[in-house]
Design a protein around this motif. Structure first.
Motif, short mmCIF file in Angstrom:
data_model
loop_
_atom_site.label_atom_id
_atom_site.label_comp_id
_atom_site.label_asym_id
_atom_site.label_seq_id
_atom_site.Cartn_x
_atom_site.Cartn_y
_atom_site.Cartn_z
N GLY A 234 4.64 10.56 18.26
CA GLY A 234 3.38 9.72 17.73
C GLY A 234 4.08 8.15 18.23
N VAL A 235 4.31 8.33 19.19
CA VAL A 235 4.28 6.54 19.47
C VAL A 235 3.39 6.25 20.40
N THR A 236 2.57 5.02 20.01
CA THR A 236 1.76 4.39 20.56
C THR A 236 1.39 3.75 21.25
N ILE A 237 0.60 3.25 22.29
CA ILE A 237 0.90 2.11 23.54
C ILE A 237 1.25 1.29 22.42
N ASP A 238 0.45 0.38 21.51
CA ASP A 238 1.12 -0.81 20.64
C ASP A 238 2.21 -1.35 20.64
N GLU A 239 2.83 -0.20 20.10
CA GLU A 239 4.08 -0.20 20.15
C GLU A 239 4.84 -0.35 21.43
N VAL A 240 5.23 -0.33 21.91
CA VAL A 240 5.51 -0.39 23.33
C VAL A 240 5.29 -1.65 23.40
N ALA A 241 4.26 -1.96 23.33
CA ALA A 241 3.82 -2.61 23.89
C ALA A 241 4.65 -3.89 23.12
N ALA A 242 4.26 -4.33 21.71
CA ALA A 242 4.79 -4.45 20.77
C ALA A 242 6.71 -4.71 20.64
N LEU A 243 7.77 -4.22 21.51
CA LEU A 243 8.91 -3.17 21.56
C LEU A 243 8.93 -4.44 22.95
N ALA A 244 7.80 -3.99 24.40
CA ALA A 244 8.38 -4.93 25.64
C ALA A 244 7.66 -6.62 25.51
N GLY A 245 7.02 -7.04 24.09
CA GLY A 245 6.39 -8.29 24.91
C GLY A 245 5.25 -9.00 25.63
N VAL A 246 4.48 -7.21 25.25
CA VAL A 246 3.50 -7.85 26.09
C VAL A 246 2.20 -7.59 25.64
N SER A 247 0.97 -7.55 25.71
CA SER A 247 0.05 -6.72 24.92
C SER A 247 -0.76 -5.41 25.55
N PRO A 248 -0.63 -4.44 25.04
CA PRO A 248 -1.57 -2.96 25.37
C PRO A 248 -1.95 -3.53 26.48
N MET A 249 -2.88 -3.95 26.94
CA MET A 249 -3.76 -3.31 28.26
C MET A 249 -2.60 -3.87 29.67
N THR A 250 -1.84 -5.11 28.92
CA THR A 250 -1.03 -5.06 30.35
C THR A 250 -0.07 -3.71 30.64
N VAL A 251 0.78 -2.36 29.18
CA VAL A 251 1.29 -1.41 28.81
C VAL A 251 0.36 -0.35 30.10
N SER A 252 -1.11 -0.82 29.61
CA SER A 252 -1.56 0.54 30.50
C SER A 252 -1.73 0.58 32.09
N ARG A 253 -1.38 -0.66 32.24
CA ARG A 253 -1.70 -1.21 33.92
C ARG A 253 -0.08 -1.19 34.36
N LYS B 227 12.44 3.66 25.40
CA LYS B 227 13.27 4.27 25.47
C LYS B 227 13.01 4.42 23.99
N LEU B 228 11.42 4.95 23.60
CA LEU B 228 10.34 4.52 22.63
C LEU B 228 9.62 6.21 22.56
N GLY B 229 10.56 6.68 23.81
CA GLY B 229 9.74 8.06 24.21
C GLY B 229 8.86 8.49 24.30
N TYR B 230 8.03 7.17 24.92
CA TYR B 230 6.57 7.21 24.79
C TYR B 230 5.71 8.30 25.90
N THR B 231 4.89 8.64 25.72
CA THR B 231 4.22 9.53 26.60
C THR B 231 2.64 9.32 26.79
N PRO B 232 1.76 9.21 27.73
CA PRO B 232 0.92 8.50 27.53
C PRO B 232 -0.18 9.91 27.65
N ASN B 233 -1.56 9.88 27.53
CA ASN B 233 -2.04 11.15 26.90
C ASN B 233 -2.93 10.28 28.61
N VAL B 234 -2.80 11.77 29.39
CA VAL B 234 -3.24 11.77 30.56
C VAL B 234 -4.44 11.31 30.98
N ALA B 235 -5.37 12.07 30.33
CA ALA B 235 -6.83 11.20 29.97
C ALA B 235 -6.85 10.11 30.17
N ALA B 236 -6.09 9.43 28.45
CA ALA B 236 -6.01 8.55 28.61
C ALA B 236 -6.63 7.81 29.52
#
Length: 352
Positions: A14-33, A54-63
């Motif tokens: 259930g971890v989202t890219i927005d949560e990763v971005a918030a923890l890293a202090g960057v934008s979701p776009m930067t996380v994606s890149r 740390k969050l155990g984030y697993t990106p959706n492959v297709a996304a």
């Protein structure tokens, strides 16, 4: 009655890219890149990956694949004064970009000195994954140097040579210039005027070298008074053609280094009451729309500008996919040209 079975759904963190971005202090776009090996600073990538672990984030492959495609940014930096050339190039790039996983951005660098180009290149390097440099910027040492230093893949279009650290898509300007000059000589012209392109572009020099070689091989001398400087603009073609036709012994043919200047030469001939091609032959180079919007239509060298744009994007995408390679392979891709015969060439008038 049996109860309907509940659908079985795979649980996720259930971890989202927005949560990763918030923890890293960057934008979701930067996380994606960062996750998809996009163009981000190494320290930023490390910060993002720590947050991912740390969050155990697993990106959706297709996304992720879609995001990576959407965030591959290619910039065209433009300063060419020829509107016809720009039109051909943009049509080619937009057609390819619409069918490729890229976002195309366009920067116009007008009247910049070397320091301004370096500054602009440094800024651009932080925002894009690859750069296309058409003439005249394809041979700007300032811009190229900054982009290469930032490890941004660069493809030069229509440079007369492959530059250091960048790939190139071009035609053989020397043989194209030679072929056109031979075409005029075969029609009986021995007194041929030449309108040069920009002094700071190797392609201009290569076209002129081909012209000179054809004359020498035919046993003809190059008259320095029949060689005039142009700047690839219509206005510069007007001035050069005026000087050629005001000569006491004017040429029977004018070879202009691009179609804009060739169209200008036809305009000057008409203003002087000369018929093209009966009194004066005029040829151009590039085969842009300028060649077919004048009367008579220009005989010219077809430079496959749209195909060059296609090849440039293909080279960039392959280079970006291999961005982690220490030794990036550089490409010098030479496309075929062809001479396009139209109605602006005839034999010299009698007595000439």
């Amino acid at each position: 009655m049996d109860k309907p079975k509940k659908s079985v759904r795979r649980k996720t963190s259930g971890v989202t890219i927005d949560e990763v971005a918030a923890l890293a202090g960057v934008s979701p776009m930067t996380v994606s890149r960062a996750v998809n090996q996009g163009n981000v600073r190494e320290e930023t990538r490390e910060r993002v990956m720590r947050a991912v672990r740390k969050l155990g984030y697993t990106p959706n492959v297709a996304a992720s694949s879609l995001a990576a495609a959407q965030h591959t940014r290619i910039a065209l930096i433009y300063a060419n004064p020829s509107g016809a050339y720009l039109s051909e190039l943009l049509v080619g790039l937009l057609r390819v970009a619409s069918n490729a996983p890229v976002q195309l951005t366009i920067d116009y660098w007008e009247n910049m000195d070397a320091e301004a180009e370096r500054k602009a290149a440094r800024s651009l390097a932080s925002r894009v994954d690859g750069v296309i440099l058409p003439p005249p910027l394809c041979e700007s040492a300032a811009a190229v140097g900054e982009l290469v230093k930032a490890r941004i893949p660069v493809v030069a279009i229509a440079s007369g040579r492959q530059g250091d650290g960048i790939s190139c898509v071009r035609i053989d300007d020397f043989h194209a210039g030679k072929e056109m000059a031979e075409h005029l000589i075969q029609h009986g012209h021995t007194r041929i005027g030449f309108i040069c392109g920009r002094d700071d572009l190797s392609a201009s020099a290569r076209r002129y070298d081909g012209f000179v070689t054809a004359l020498h091989e035919a046993g003809l001398e190059v008259d320095p008074e029949l060689v005039q400087r142009g700047n690839y603009t219509y206005r510069s073609g007007l001035g050069a053609a005026e000087l050629l036709l005001a000569h006491g012994n004017p040429p029977t043919a004018i070879f202009a280094s691009n179609d804009d200047m060739g169209a200008a030469a036809i305009s000057v001939a008409h203003r002087r009451g000369l018929d093209v091609p009966r009194d004066l032959t005029v040829v151009g180079f590039d085969d842009t729309s300028a060649a077919t919007t004048v009367w008579p239509e220009l005989t010219t060298i077809h430079q496959p500008i749209a195909a060059m744009a296609d090849a440039a994007i293909d080279i960039l995408l392959r280079t970006i996919r291999n961005r982690n390679d220490e030794a990036r392979p550089l490409t010098d891709h030479v496309l075929p040209h062809r001479l396009v015969e139209r109605d602006s060439v005839a034999r010299p008038p009698r007595g000439r």
